[in-house]
Design a protein around this motif. Structure first.
Motif, short mmCIF file in Angstrom:
data_model
loop_
_atom_site.label_atom_id
_atom_site.label_comp_id
_atom_site.label_asym_id
_atom_site.label_seq_id
_atom_site.Cartn_x
_atom_site.Cartn_y
_atom_site.Cartn_z
N TRP A 18 0.88 -1.08 -0.05
CA TRP A 18 0.03 -0.01 -0.17
C TRP A 18 0.68 1.28 0.11
CZ3 TRP A 18 -4.83 -0.77 3.50
CH2 TRP A 18 -5.71 -1.71 3.00
N PHE A 42 -11.31 -1.02 -8.33
CA PHE A 42 -12.02 -1.98 -7.43
C PHE A 42 -13.21 -2.77 -8.44
CE2 PHE A 42 -10.58 1.12 -4.00
CZ PHE A 42 -9.89 0.11 -3.43
N SER A 77 -13.43 0.03 1.28
CA SER A 77 -13.36 0.64 -0.11
C SER A 77 -14.16 1.74 -0.97
CB SER A 77 -13.05 -0.71 -1.05
OG SER A 77 -14.24 -1.24 -1.15
N ASN A 81 -12.06 5.30 0.92
CA ASN A 81 -11.44 5.49 -0.35
C ASN A 81 -12.01 6.99 -0.81
OD1 ASN A 81 -8.86 3.78 -1.08
ND2 ASN A 81 -10.45 2.31 -0.61
N TRP A 165 -14.02 3.60 7.94
CA TRP A 165 -12.95 2.42 7.63
C TRP A 165 -12.54 1.82 8.94
CZ3 TRP A 165 -10.33 1.37 2.85
CH2 TRP A 165 -8.97 0.47 3.19
N THR A 184 -13.03 -10.43 -0.11
CA THR A 184 -12.02 -9.21 -0.79
C THR A 184 -12.81 -9.00 -2.13
OG1 THR A 184 -10.29 -10.07 0.26
CG2 THR A 184 -9.90 -8.59 -1.59
N MET A 188 -14.45 -5.36 -2.91
CA MET A 188 -14.00 -4.37 -4.07
C MET A 188 -14.94 -4.03 -4.97
SD MET A 188 -10.39 -6.64 -4.53
CE MET A 188 -9.83 -5.57 -5.99
N SER A 229 -4.58 -3.86 -5.19
CA SER A 229 -5.80 -4.62 -4.49
C SER A 229 -5.60 -6.05 -4.28
CB SER A 229 -7.03 -4.32 -5.93
OG SER A 229 -7.09 -2.78 -5.83
N TYR A 233 -4.94 -5.38 -0.65
CA TYR A 233 -6.45 -5.55 0.09
C TYR A 233 -6.65 -7.02 0.80
CZ TYR A 233 -11.12 -3.99 0.68
OH TYR A 233 -12.32 -3.59 1.30
N TYR A 236 -4.97 -7.24 3.92
CA TYR A 236 -5.47 -6.30 4.77
C TYR A 236 -6.85 -6.96 5.42
CZ TYR A 236 -7.64 -2.24 7.24
OH TYR A 236 -8.30 -1.49 8.45
#
Length: 303
Positions: A18, A42, A77, A81, A165, A184, A188, A229, A233, A236
């Motif tokens: 990131w 995404f 996201s 974001n 977040w 995920t 996204m 991503s 991501y 994460y």
């Protein structure tokens, strides 16, 4: 491999990957507006990843799993974001990064109020303060504020995005979600749809921006999708379900440091003595937050 080792590997991935996406975003911003970058990244990345999970024979997630993953996707996201993307159109990027760096504080506060009710340790609190001091030294907000008036609305939106977040990251372990890759992918896609809506509302000439894309823009978007991503991501999403929130949130401090050093290496950006000092302070704060972390919560079956 022990759970502790997995946590530190995932942290390292989020730190580096990131942090490196700043390079990709800088290149993509030459031709694309920020929220359009997010929605493209995404939507394409999430759709391809979900198709990949189906090809692997994982099957469709249940309605409850899909709804829960979508909820987390909107908060992370989506709102998270887009708040940063909107702020980048209104104020200097360094000041935005400073506001985003308050994320660990939001996570610790929300975790104490609504989730674990666990007070941070003394060492962890000192580390948190050190991280904030390091970010202030690194970004030199007084200079940026003097150069440009800070839009109050944009600053409040950044805080709202950080709170969303933080809440999504803390809530995730308590929800029944699909397996990690499908979770995920859904997050996204939903976040991409949210970003697309915001781009239509606040940005102009999207089609013309796509037509102006260069080879460098395409390469930047490919990197953001497949590395930023998929790798970042996904790491994460796994991390927020297996590590303490105050440890997970340290990425908000480390990413700007990584970005500065990568900019120095690949873009010949100047690395000042202030940057070196701030990086040392931030890393010291992260070490203290790591040493003062609570025991990871009981692992939840995400199948």
């Amino acid at each position: 491999m022990s759970e502790k080792t997995k946590i530190y590997i995932a942290l390292g991935i989020v730190y580096i990957v990131w942090g490196s996406t700043y390079l990709g975003v800088k290149v993509a911003l030459h031709t694309l507006p920020p929220m359009l970058i997010s929605c493209t990244r995404f939507l394409i990345g999430g759709s391809l990843l979900f198709a990949f999970t189906l090809l692997r024979g994982q099957g469709m997630p249940t309605l409850q799993e899909t709804r829960n993953a979508a909820f987390i996707g909107v908060l992370l996201s989506g709102v998270g974001n887009c708040a940063v993307a909107y702020a980048l159109m209104k104020m200097p990027s360094g000041l935005v990064a400073l506001l985003v760096a308050t994320l660990p504080a939001w996570m610790i506060l929300l975790d104490f109020l609504f989730f674990s009710n666990a007070k941070p340790t003394v060492i962890g609190t000192i580390g948190l303060v050190l991280g904030l001091v390091g970010m202030a030294v690194l970004l030199n907000p007084s200079q940026q504020i003097g150069q440009q008036e800070v839009p109050v609305l944009a600053a409040l939106i950044v805080f709202l995005g950080s709170i969303a977040w933080a809440f999504g990251s803390l809530k995730s372990p308590y929800l029944v979600l699909p397996n990690s890759l499908q979770s995920t992918a859904i997050q996204m896609v939903v976040g991409g749809c949210f970003s697309l809506t915001m781009s239509i509302a606040f940005e102009k000439d999207q089609l013309q921006s796509f037509q102006n894309m260069t080879t460098e823009t395409y390469l930047a978007m490919i990197y953001l999708i497949f590395i930023g991503s998929y790798v970042g991501y996904t790491a994460y999403v796994w991390l927020i379900n297996h590590a303490p929130p105050q440890l997970t949130a340290t990425y908000a401090y480390v990413n700007p440091v990584v970005a500065i050093f990568l900019g120095w290496i690949f873009l010949d950006e100047r690395l000042t003595s202030r940057s070196m000092l701030a990086s040392a302070i931030i890393l010291a704060g992260v070490v203290m937050m790591t040493l003062g972390r609570k025991r990871p919560p009981k692992e939840i079956d995400m199948q």
